[in-house]
Write a protein that holds these residues in place. Sequence first.
Motif, PDB file in Angstrom:
ATOM      1  N   GLY A   1       4.344 -11.522  10.153  1.00 40.59           N
ATOM      2  CA  GLY A   1       3.064 -12.102  10.553  1.00 40.59           C
ATOM      3  C   GLY A   1       1.953 -11.080  10.517  1.00 40.59           C
ATOM      4  N   VAL A   2       2.260  -9.849  10.925  1.00 45.91           N
ATOM      5  CA  VAL A   2       1.278  -8.768  10.872  1.00 45.91           C
ATOM      6  C   VAL A   2       0.984  -8.378   9.426  1.00 45.91           C
ATOM      7  CG1 VAL A   2       0.842  -6.358  11.484  1.00 45.91           C
ATOM      8  CG2 VAL A   2       1.948  -7.888  13.140  1.00 45.91           C
ATOM      9  N   ILE A   3       2.054  -8.221   8.635  1.00 51.33           N
ATOM     10  CA  ILE A   3       1.902  -7.800   7.235  1.00 51.33           C
ATOM     11  C   ILE A   3       1.094  -8.806   6.436  1.00 51.33           C
ATOM     12  CG2 ILE A   3       3.167  -7.370   5.083  1.00 51.33           C
ATOM     13  CD1 ILE A   3       5.503  -6.396   6.905  1.00 51.33           C
ATOM     14  N   SER A   4       1.327 -10.078   6.700  1.00 50.37           N
ATOM     15  CA  SER A   4       0.683 -11.127   5.903  1.00 50.37           C
ATOM     16  C   SER A   4      -0.748 -11.418   6.334  1.00 50.37           C
ATOM     17  CB  SER A   4       1.503 -12.413   5.971  1.00 50.37           C
ATOM     18  OG  SER A   4       1.567 -12.906   7.297  1.00 50.37           O
TER      19      SER A   4
ATOM     20  N   PRO B   1      -4.377  -1.320   5.790  1.00 47.32           N
ATOM     21  CA  PRO B   1      -3.161  -0.793   5.151  1.00 47.32           C
ATOM     22  C   PRO B   1      -2.194  -0.128   6.115  1.00 47.32           C
ATOM     23  CG  PRO B   1      -5.091  -0.267   3.839  1.00 47.32           C
ATOM     24  CD  PRO B   1      -5.602  -0.812   5.134  1.00 47.32           C
ATOM     25  N   GLN B   2      -2.685   0.681   7.039  1.00 47.91           N
ATOM     26  CA  GLN B   2      -1.790   1.398   7.942  1.00 47.91           C
ATOM     27  C   GLN B   2      -1.052   0.450   8.888  1.00 47.91           C
ATOM     28  OE1 GLN B   2      -0.977   4.581   7.532  1.00 47.91           O
ATOM     29  NE2 GLN B   2      -2.383   4.468   5.773  1.00 47.91           N
TER      30      GLN B   2
ATOM     31  N   PRO C   1       0.819  -1.210   0.000  1.00 47.61           N
ATOM     32  CA  PRO C   1       0.000   0.000   0.000  1.00 47.61           C
ATOM     33  C   PRO C   1       0.856   1.264   0.000  1.00 47.61           C
ATOM     34  CG  PRO C   1       0.020  -1.000   2.174  1.00 47.61           C
ATOM     35  CD  PRO C   1       0.719  -1.964   1.272  1.00 47.61           C
ATOM     36  N   GLU C   2       0.318   2.303  -0.586  1.00 47.46           N
ATOM     37  CA  GLU C   2       1.052   3.559  -0.720  1.00 47.46           C
ATOM     38  C   GLU C   2       1.561   4.033   0.639  1.00 47.46           C
ATOM     39  OE1 GLU C   2       2.993   6.318  -2.666  1.00 47.46           O
ATOM     40  OE2 GLU C   2       1.678   4.901  -3.702  1.00 47.46           O
TER      41      GLU C   2
END
Length: 553
Positions: free
Chosen positions: A488-491, A496-497, A343-344
């Motif tokens: 783990g959080v990203i996946s 997005p934030q 995400p941007e």
Amino acid sequence: MSRRTRFLAPTLAVVAALALSSCAGGSSTAPNADVPATPVTGGTLTYLATTEPPVWDGQRIPSLNVNSLNSSIFDTLVAQDADGTYKPDLATSWDISDDGLTYTFHLREGVTFHDGTPFTAAVLKQNIDRPLNEPDLATVSTGIAGTEVVDEHTLKVTLSRPNAALIHAFSTPHWPIYSGAVLSAHTPAELSSNPLLSVGTGPFKVAEYVKGSKLVLERNDDYQWAPETWGHSGPAYLDEVVVQFVPEPQARIGALTSGQADAVDQVPPLNIPEVQAAGDTVLQQDNTGTPYYLALNPNIAPFDDLNVRLALRSAIDVDGLLKGVYGGVYQKAWSTTLPGTPPEGAFDESLVGSWGYDLDEAESLLEKAGYTEVDAEGYRVKDGKRLTVQWPVDSLYVQTDQRQQLGEAIASSLKKAGFEVVRTPFDSAAFTTELAKGQHNLADASRGFADVGTSVVPFTTRAIPKSGGGSGINYGLVSDPVIDEAYGVISSSLDPQTRIAAAQKVQHRILDEGYAVPLYIPQKIVGTTAAVQGWKFDKVGYTDSFYDVWLAS
């Protein structure tokens, strides 16, 4: 199940073809005054690719050269737009359960494969089930646990863990949707070796293949289901695309400037003025995902010492090398996540300028690490052992972006600080085996994807190459609980934030610990004659498809 996300396919409309000059970071020659105002149907495009794909099955190997071809042969389940959002493709809509473990895809009706068989939920199930039956596929990491045909045009996909990048994965050529008849009749090895079995639903179908020479694509006249992310609807404009495999850059440039080819892949940066001077067009777009970087192995000497890892980074004059090898066309990468990666905001801009070339700093760090002596050849020595770095190289990619020349230049520059660098070439299979041994000191890599998770996974424990094979892409063999937790959080998070914050934490961790040295932002650089119109890049920065391309003469 809660309907968290619902996407409905609007009626496809013909929109203006994307202008060549609109490619981000791009440049082109002046427009040809003789170009018609509207696209012209017909003609054969001769396109010179850099190398022949080693494997034709997109699920098996993350190969850029096969992606660029498969994107014209296969449609994807969803389509990623230029702004990073996702739109319908073979799926008209999809629902995601509240726990992120169940995805229900509602499929487009009336779609047929090149062999005339229909696209149905049962066929999609065959494709999505492949990683469950073929554990050596690159797509096994998506976390798919099972699939269920709800009805002829609805498929439910269940995950073993949340995967926030699943929709992105389904938007890439890494998930080609094959004809069910082909999957039933042929082995995985046959799919990998023979592109005549690449039977999809896309705007072009494979007409001819000569191993080591060319691939010929012909227009699929039945194509009526282009996603809205394209510039028109209905069949492609071109009658035919002849893809020739020409590894030698100067041969590609010569063919373009002499009119023997209509388009060529990967114009070397130093040849851009030559191409433009001949009246041809140069199109450029930065990749997203990871940069081209050096992955350092912190598990064995000498890089088990943080001071040595940071010293190597300080000893590389990245700006000077990029200027010398690429004429400054490629820009320095400051992080292992590239600008523009969705995400941007995922790329941490605060890292710009945070590190750089400092030979004095490199020498100070090496002395702190105990490398206080220098031998007769100018290399640093500790306890009688020379500071030697073993760098295995995948021979398939050494000519990509002139990386052989860059690698040699890096090795030469590191000698100034006292590093001896030994580059050893391996073929792709042997390269993977070599990394799994864990005895190398560094390896080079890049990975283009338009989702931040794929710029982090190469530094996770789960991606460490295994001796039994597989698709491990953690070339530095890093196992860091901070990175693993953030991944783990990203996946798993769909916010997005939350994903951005975790990704930026990883970028700082990698640089602070010296796990990698970012080098440059890869670019797609395509040369075309003035007659070639409608060329487009995808969000990752690869050539997306020949679908919108047309010839003005």
